[in-house]
Write an enzyme that holds these catalytic residues in place. Structure first.
Site, short mmCIF file in Angstrom:
data_model
loop_
_atom_site.label_atom_id
_atom_site.label_comp_id
_atom_site.label_asym_id
_atom_site.label_seq_id
_atom_site.Cartn_x
_atom_site.Cartn_y
_atom_site.Cartn_z
CE1 TYR A 25 -3.69 2.82 0.71
CE2 TYR A 25 -1.90 3.71 2.45
CZ TYR A 25 -2.97 3.79 1.61
OH TYR A 25 -3.70 5.13 1.65
CB SER A 107 -3.82 11.18 5.68
OG SER A 107 -4.63 10.61 4.92
CD GLN A 128 -5.50 14.56 2.83
OE1 GLN A 128 -5.31 13.57 3.83
NE2 GLN A 128 -6.00 14.66 1.74
CE1 TYR A 130 -6.80 12.58 -0.63
CE2 TYR A 130 -7.38 11.39 1.17
CZ TYR A 130 -6.48 11.78 0.05
OH TYR A 130 -5.38 11.11 -0.25
CB THR A 156 -5.66 15.89 -1.16
OG1 THR A 156 -4.35 15.89 -0.13
CG2 THR A 156 -5.07 15.18 -2.26
CE LYS A 252 0.99 15.67 -1.05
NZ LYS A 252 0.26 14.76 -1.83
CG HIS A 276 -1.99 11.31 -4.55
ND1 HIS A 276 -3.14 12.18 -4.40
CD2 HIS A 276 -2.16 10.01 -3.94
CE1 HIS A 276 -3.57 11.64 -3.20
NE2 HIS A 276 -3.22 10.21 -2.93
NE ARG A 279 -0.74 6.13 -2.79
CZ ARG A 279 -0.98 4.79 -2.14
NH1 ARG A 279 0.31 3.97 -2.54
NH2 ARG A 279 -1.87 4.63 -1.70
#
Length: 378
Positions: A25, A107, A128, A130, A156, A252, A276, A279
């Site tokens: 991962y 994250s 961070q 999302y 992000t 980001k 990223h 990824r």
């Protein structure tokens, strides 16, 4: 750890100490991994000018990042599931970063929650974000980051559609893991990792678990998370985020000059040139390939940070020489965390710092401010 000499040594230790699904991962990329490889290989193509008989006796790595003092131009990037690389991994990584005098970014998809980290460390950290479809939850998450006194919000912007990571599918990657005979055997061969994760505060997504109804049902939690990444996310959503978040904002995932110019108009203080970590969009250019043109376009308007492929202090120097003000590392410190917990993260930071100061000396510069394209060979 005394025989660890480079980030690759930490990577190999990480591979030995952590179950395959969680190592992969962290280590692997999307699809054919062309962009993952390009991030690393394109950095290696950049060569330095060796300079001699220059007084480099007063080398100093200190700098500022978003106006705050830092011991070196390095930031620990947001990495999901750190708590599955090592028990309470986010806390250990944050402590190592703060002890070294550099920022740590938590994250959204972390194992420890915002509150877990805030209660365990002494200084502010970055968070961070999302943006998910459930805007009420996102507003609540931002407010939790404010309450935890997070000093910057890293939005992000390159994960509206998720790039397929073949190895995660092959490994049956889930959090917590779904059991199979091969996984049981793999886990049984790593008792120290198992004991550490079992001692950790959590084994699921700490920031999300309290929000989803029936969060004890792991399948429901996974389904909710997968359904929440929002393909309708657009520039106007940044205005909404800024109406809630009062502090420093970093975007980001910028890889295009036109997007960088739009980012400069949002009021964000910084952007991160990033794909990223290879990824997401496989076939995208490496981060270092597009860095100079983005710096030329917006470097006078906002702070430009770099992320993608850094495995050495030499790589940090390369990015700084091409205009980045600071660099984020993800895999490099995740390898250290998986290898030896907090001590491993500290070792990764120390390796990069020593390699950077040595490279500066051999290129004839004493300060971070002196690093520019003149340290590079033509």
């Amino acid at each position: 750890m005394k025989h660890v000499t480079c980030i690759e040594d930490l990577r190999l230790l990480h591979k030995r100490h952590v179950p395959k699904a969680f190592f992969d991962y962290a280590d692997r990329g999307s699809y054919t991994e062309d962009t993952l490889r390009a991030n690393f290989e394109d950095l290696q193509q950049i060569k330095f000018r060796q300079r001699i008989l220059v007084d480099v006796s007063k080398r100093n790595l200190s700098t500022t990042i978003l106006g705050e003092p830092a011991s070196m131009p390095l930031i620990l990037a947001p990495v999901g599931l750190l708590g599955m690389q090592h028990g309470d991994g986010e806390i250990h990584a944050c402590r190592a970063a703060q002890a070294a005098g550099i920022p740590f970014t938590q994250s959204t998809m972390s194992i420890c929650s915002i509150e877990d980290i805030a209660a365990a460390v002494q200084k502010p950290f970055w968070f961070q974000l999302y943006v998910m479809k459930d805007r009420g939850f996102i507003k609540e998450l931002i407010e939790r980051a404010i309450a935890a006194k997070c000093s910057a919000l890293v939005l992000t912007v390159d994960l509206q559609v998720i790039g397929q990571r073949h190895q995660d599918i092959k490994n049956g990657m889930t959090v917590p893991p779904q059991w199979s005979l091969s996984k049981l055997l793999d886990f049984a061969s790593k008792p120290a990792w198992v004991a550490g994760v079992l001692r950790g505060k959590r084994r699921t997504f700490g920031n999300i678990a309290g929000h989803v109804k029936n969060a004890d049902d792991l399948n429901r939690l996974a389904e909710w998370t997968a359904s929440q990444f929002d393909t309708s996310l657009s520039w106007k959503d940044i205005d909404w985020i800024r109406s809630i978040w009062p502090g420093k904002l970093i975007l980001k995932g910028i890889l295009d000059v036109e997007d960088a110019e739009l980012a400069a108009k949002t009021g964000a203080q910084a952007l991160v040139v990033s794909n990223h970590g290879g990824r997401q969009l496989d076939g995208a250019p490496s981060s270092i390939e597009v860095l100079p043109e983005i710096v030329d376009a917006v470097g006078s308007k906002m702070e430009v940070m770099f992320d993608g492929g850094i495995r050495s202090g030499m790589d940090v120097m390369r990015a700084l020489a091409l205009g980045a003000k600071s660099c984020m590392i993800g895999r490099a410190y995740a390898y250290g965390l998986g290898a030896a917990g907090e001590a491993g993260v500290a070792k990764a930071i120390d390796i990069l710092a020593k390699e950077l100061t040595t490279t500066m000396g051999l290129c004839g510069v004493n300060t971070i401010a002196e690093i520019d394209e003149n340290v590079l060979a033509n």
